[in-house]
Write a protein that holds these residues in place. Structure first.
Motif, PDB file in Angstrom:
ATOM      1  N   TYR A  28       0.822  -1.202   0.000  1.00  0.00           N
ATOM      2  CA  TYR A  28       0.000   0.000   0.000  1.00  0.00           C
ATOM      3  C   TYR A  28       0.860   1.258   0.000  1.00  0.00           C
ATOM      4  O   TYR A  28       0.600   2.203  -0.762  1.00  0.00           O
ATOM      5  CB  TYR A  28      -0.930   0.011   1.215  1.00  0.00           C
ATOM      6  CG  TYR A  28      -1.666   1.309   1.390  1.00  0.00           C
ATOM      7  CD1 TYR A  28      -2.715   1.639   0.548  1.00  0.00           C
ATOM      8  CD2 TYR A  28      -1.283   2.218   2.371  1.00  0.00           C
ATOM      9  CE1 TYR A  28      -3.382   2.845   0.684  1.00  0.00           C
ATOM     10  CE2 TYR A  28      -1.938   3.420   2.515  1.00  0.00           C
ATOM     11  CZ  TYR A  28      -2.987   3.733   1.677  1.00  0.00           C
ATOM     12  OH  TYR A  28      -3.636   4.919   1.808  1.00  0.00           O
ATOM     13  N   LEU A  29       1.872   1.294   0.835  1.00  0.00           N
ATOM     14  CA  LEU A  29       2.712   2.491   0.912  1.00  0.00           C
ATOM     15  C   LEU A  29       3.516   2.713  -0.362  1.00  0.00           C
ATOM     16  O   LEU A  29       3.663   3.850  -0.808  1.00  0.00           O
ATOM     17  CB  LEU A  29       3.646   2.407   2.117  1.00  0.00           C
ATOM     18  CG  LEU A  29       2.968   2.545   3.469  1.00  0.00           C
ATOM     19  CD1 LEU A  29       3.970   2.316   4.586  1.00  0.00           C
ATOM     20  CD2 LEU A  29       2.316   3.905   3.614  1.00  0.00           C
ATOM     21  N   VAL A  31       2.711   1.664  -3.431  1.00  0.00           N
ATOM     22  CA  VAL A  31       1.816   2.006  -4.539  1.00  0.00           C
ATOM     23  C   VAL A  31       1.204   3.387  -4.343  1.00  0.00           C
ATOM     24  O   VAL A  31       1.109   4.173  -5.291  1.00  0.00           O
ATOM     25  CB  VAL A  31       0.713   0.931  -4.685  1.00  0.00           C
ATOM     26  CG1 VAL A  31      -0.365   1.370  -5.652  1.00  0.00           C
ATOM     27  CG2 VAL A  31       1.325  -0.378  -5.138  1.00  0.00           C
ATOM     28  N   SER A  32       0.800   3.718  -3.127  1.00  0.00           N
ATOM     29  CA  SER A  32       0.083   4.978  -2.924  1.00  0.00           C
ATOM     30  C   SER A  32       1.004   6.194  -2.854  1.00  0.00           C
ATOM     31  O   SER A  32       0.740   7.206  -3.493  1.00  0.00           O
ATOM     32  CB  SER A  32      -0.779   4.907  -1.666  1.00  0.00           C
ATOM     33  OG  SER A  32       0.046   4.805  -0.525  1.00  0.00           O
ATOM     34  N   ILE A  33       2.095   6.123  -2.088  1.00  0.00           N
ATOM     35  CA  ILE A  33       2.933   7.315  -1.951  1.00  0.00           C
ATOM     36  C   ILE A  33       4.365   7.117  -2.425  1.00  0.00           C
ATOM     37  O   ILE A  33       5.162   8.040  -2.369  1.00  0.00           O
ATOM     38  CB  ILE A  33       2.939   7.836  -0.492  1.00  0.00           C
ATOM     39  CG1 ILE A  33       3.434   6.773   0.466  1.00  0.00           C
ATOM     40  CG2 ILE A  33       1.584   8.329  -0.097  1.00  0.00           C
ATOM     41  CD1 ILE A  33       3.528   7.249   1.898  1.00  0.00           C
ATOM     42  N   GLY A  34       4.690   5.932  -2.881  1.00  0.00           N
ATOM     43  CA  GLY A  34       5.992   5.701  -3.478  1.00  0.00           C
ATOM     44  C   GLY A  34       7.138   5.599  -2.499  1.00  0.00           C
ATOM     45  O   GLY A  34       8.270   5.880  -2.860  1.00  0.00           O
ATOM     46  N   THR A  36       8.686   3.415   1.259  1.00  0.00           N
ATOM     47  CA  THR A  36       8.507   2.363   2.249  1.00  0.00           C
ATOM     48  C   THR A  36       8.637   2.967   3.632  1.00  0.00           C
ATOM     49  O   THR A  36       9.289   3.989   3.808  1.00  0.00           O
ATOM     50  CB  THR A  36       9.545   1.250   2.075  1.00  0.00           C
ATOM     51  OG1 THR A  36      10.845   1.820   2.168  1.00  0.00           O
ATOM     52  CG2 THR A  36       9.374   0.560   0.750  1.00  0.00           C
TER      53      THR A  36
END
Length: 103
Positions: A28-29, A31-34, A36
């Protein structure tokens, strides 16, 4: 289902459930904000080690009780799900380094 097969299935399910939330968080992290999130590793590394031990115990139990009698062949999907979760949790930070790192 035989007693050994049930024990193996429960151990593999627990191993997958220990590491799956962190794999989903990493995906999720990324994909959503690029980026880790390094702070989740405080929990995911020890739980990943515990899940690895559970998988090893389940495999050992399957070998000791008899691979065919434990119907361990039917649990390959759980072992594959565990392996995918481990790879996602620990490989995503290598391929997507933190661009927004606070460290």
């Amino acid at each position: 289902m035989f007693h050994g097969a049930r024990a193996i299935q429960i151990m593999l399910l627990v191993a997958v459930f220990l590491i799956a939330p962190f794999a989903m968080l990493e995906v999720y992290l990324v994909v959503s904000i690029g980026m880790t999130e390094p702070y989740s590793y405080m929990w995911s590394v020890p739980l990943g080690i515990c899940s690895f031990v559970l998988v090893q115990v389940a495999l050992a139990l399957g070998v000791v009780k008899g691979w065919k009698s434990c119907i361990a062949k039917g649990h390959y999907y759980l072992m594959a799900a565990w392996a995918i979760c481990i790879l996602l949790t620990f490989a995503l930070p290598v391929f997507f380094p933190n661009r927004l790192s606070f460290l």
